[in-house]
Design an enzyme around this catalytic site. Structure first.
Site, PDB file in Angstrom:
ATOM      1  N   GLY A  12      46.358  40.106  42.533  1.00 42.89           N
ATOM      2  CA  GLY A  12      45.921  40.173  43.257  1.00 42.89           C
ATOM      3  C   GLY A  12      45.458  41.315  43.747  1.00 42.89           C
ATOM      4  O   GLY A  12      45.615  42.775  43.642  1.00 42.89           O
ATOM      5  N   SER A  13      43.366  41.653  44.218  1.00 44.06           N
ATOM      6  CA  SER A  13      43.387  42.886  44.489  1.00 44.06           C
ATOM      7  C   SER A  13      41.404  42.445  45.445  1.00 44.06           C
ATOM      8  O   SER A  13      41.295  41.321  45.169  1.00 44.06           O
ATOM      9  CB  SER A  13      43.265  43.126  42.185  1.00 44.06           C
ATOM     10  OG  SER A  13      41.962  42.056  42.133  1.00 44.06           O
TER      11      SER A  13
END
Length: 216
Positions: free
Chosen positions: A185-186
């Site tokens: 996640g980013s």
């Protein structure tokens, strides 16, 4: 095909899942509970494999275009003051990646790496306004002969605990080739010249190495 950054984790996950299945089969007598635990183990393995997948892409190549460095959704298109490298106004385009997106980072344009720096930091949610300045991140600037300098920034999110950056200052790179990986996640920010013609819209889904973000 799976990204090399996931090989170790995938092997460990396989071992853990197999061990869990054997333990459940031996020590859990209730059939419904066995099936439930088997299903949970299978889903966990599936999610790990999905996260580290590295599908083959029909990479775009063009001297006057910037492609998306990652898969995801465009969440920011705005004029900002870039403080770290340019120290002037730029057009920022940000792409948010969910845990289910392909997390390979690709070079948005061909050229020479002019700047590459890692910053330790916090783990605010990736869409937080201060994530670009306060979260763990890497900043990379590519100097393209035809387009000029383009900056992209890998930003860790609340679940991301490791950013991998392959960019080395002075190295020549190819548009769309593998530049790193962000685990779990980013977000990636692009900072472009003000006269850039943006080719995407807010909430548009893009594919790394294929979708054109901007053109001169």
């Amino acid at each position: 095909m799976f990204h090399k950054e996931g090989h170790k984790i995938i092997v460990i996950t396989f071992i853990v899942v197999i061990a869990a299945v054997l333990l459940v089969d031996r020590f859990v007598s209730l059939s419904w509970l066995q099936y439930l635990l088997f299903a949970v183990s299978g889903i966990f393995l599936y999610l790990i494999l999905q996260f580290f997948r590295n599908p083959k892409r029909n990479l775009f190549s063009g001297d006057h275009a910037v492609v998306s460095p990652v898969d995801g959704k465009v969440v920011v298109i705005e004029e900002v003051f870039e403080k770290e490298y340019f120290k002037d106004k730029r057009l920022q385009v940000s792409v948010f990646m969910s845990p289910l997106n392909v997390h390979v980072t690709r070079y948005p344009i061909a050229g020479k790496i002019a700047f590459s720096k890692y910053h330790p930091g916090k783990y605010l949610v990736a869409w937080h306004p201060k994530a670009s300045e306060e979260n763990e991140r890497t900043t990379v600037v590519i100097d393209s002969k035809s387009y000029g300098k383009v900056l992209y920034r890998q930003i860790a999110g609340a679940l991301a605990k490791r950013i991998v950056n392959y960019a080395i200052e002075g190295e020549d790179v190819t548009q769309g080739s593998d530049s790193g990986f962000i685990k779990f996640g980013s977000r990636v920010d692009l900072f472009l010249p003000l006269d850039t013609n943006i080719k995407v819209e807010l909430n548009q889904k893009v594919r790394g190495g294929e979708s054109i973000i901007a053109q001169m």
